[in-house]
Enzyme design. Sequence first.
Site, mmCIF file in Angstrom:
data_model
loop_
_atom_site.group_PDB
_atom_site.id
_atom_site.type_symbol
_atom_site.label_atom_id
_atom_site.label_comp_id
_atom_site.label_asym_id
_atom_site.label_seq_id
_atom_site.Cartn_x
_atom_site.Cartn_y
_atom_site.Cartn_z
ATOM 1 N N ASP A 120 35.522 42.224 35.200
ATOM 2 C CA ASP A 120 35.029 40.871 34.963
ATOM 3 C C ASP A 120 34.411 40.854 33.572
ATOM 4 O OD1 ASP A 120 34.504 38.362 36.987
ATOM 5 O OD2 ASP A 120 33.044 38.385 35.352
ATOM 6 N N CYS A 158 40.896 28.669 42.855
ATOM 7 C CA CYS A 158 40.269 27.764 43.819
ATOM 8 C C CYS A 158 40.358 26.343 43.285
ATOM 9 C CB CYS A 158 38.833 28.171 44.133
ATOM 10 S SG CYS A 158 37.744 28.318 42.700
#
Length: 477
Positions: A312, A419
Amino acid sequence: MKQSQNNKSNSKSAFKHKSTSIYQLHHRPHLRADAAWVLFQILEHGKSSREVMPKVFDRHEGKDNAWLQEMVFGCLRELPKLQYWLRQLLSKPLKGEQKIVEHLIMLGFYQLVFTRTSEHAAVSETVEACAALDQHRLKGLVNANLRSFQREALSEQEINVPHIQVGLPKWLHKQLLQHYPEQVHDIAEQINARPPLWLRVNALKGSSINYSSQLDAQGIEFEAAETDEIPLSFLKVKTENAIKLIKRTDITMLPGFAEGLFSVQDLAAQLAAELLDVQPNDDVLDCCAAPGGKTAHILESQPLLGSLDAIDNDGQRLERIDENMQRLGHDIEFGDRLNLYVVDAESEEALTRVLKDKQYDRILLDAPCSATGVIRRHPDIRWLRKATDIDTTVALQKRILAQIWQRVKPGGILLYATCSILKQENEYQIAEFLATQADASLLPMHENDTAECPGLQILPGQAQMDGFYYARLLKSC
């Protein structure tokens, strides 16, 4: 589990930068004043609720914090109506430090229309909040607007503006009309609904049957899949460890939280590990992995994997993965097979510096996105996102996908996930990639999953899930 010292120092500096950027509260603690302050920070200064809500939570306890969250999230859900009513009554916009009083008035509207708060309390306590905000001179203005709102019965008057009727920003309503013309009202209704709370039982520490008995013993109501499958339109995926709580509760008070018996994860996100289908000895890359829910699920679904590298670009968010792995016990269970790295996934130089020339059998790319599929869970998203953000996000996804594809072994699989419910970020993105990447082909998940219309789009509320998108890509040998 490995995490380099360089990555840890990056994480600390990220935290320091973020903490100093948040506006501080200077007024005395007051429920309605604090709620107005949060709305002011989100809507006027672009702060996220996750940044500012903890500030006010620290000033209150228990039911008061639950009330605060309900008021703030409720106002965000109904914001177009609240703003419309405010414009009908307020002769001219407030400016500067007084602007916060507009949010206080809208909070009063919300209490009067959408809650069981008594009219007297909704008006008097909201007016009193002016004093807490050091806006004593505007108490009369707040009182007059709330009384006029009641007297003129504005909430009973029809609003003939489509995006206001469904409670969405104009740009998002336009997007949904373009992509889902027959489903706009249903999607908007689900976006504005309270989301269910899904748990995923840690399969390395027990079964859903055993954990369900613990919930039963404490009188906690829940629902679990009666079969091993949850049907979608054309797809059936195992979800035997999914449990939905009937009532929202403090997660940390559930049995086995500290022992890592479960994770909080929406059912749509729980599909990722099943669709990735990791095999024994596979090397896996989890890209854009924070906060680590899918990372944990991959490990639990295939404990015999060869290795899992989670990356990340945010050091502070990577620390959350570390914390989750420790709570679940995965740091000990997987040891050196689990590695966490702070790295920018769109940078070939950064990827090479950290991952060397390593390639992977399975890659999960949970791409940065508009998060329009999880607005019901984070109501501030609809007001923090702008129409102009979408093109920027699509371009970022394209760059990351191109870089990460080079890390897939011949014969390996990349699972692309967002998402989002916007086709530019999902179906169109993958269709273009397939049309331009010679060594990529679609690995269909259902009978209508084609290169021209690729992937699986889950809309908010479908099978009680958040909005999500998946596409599986196979690299030729």
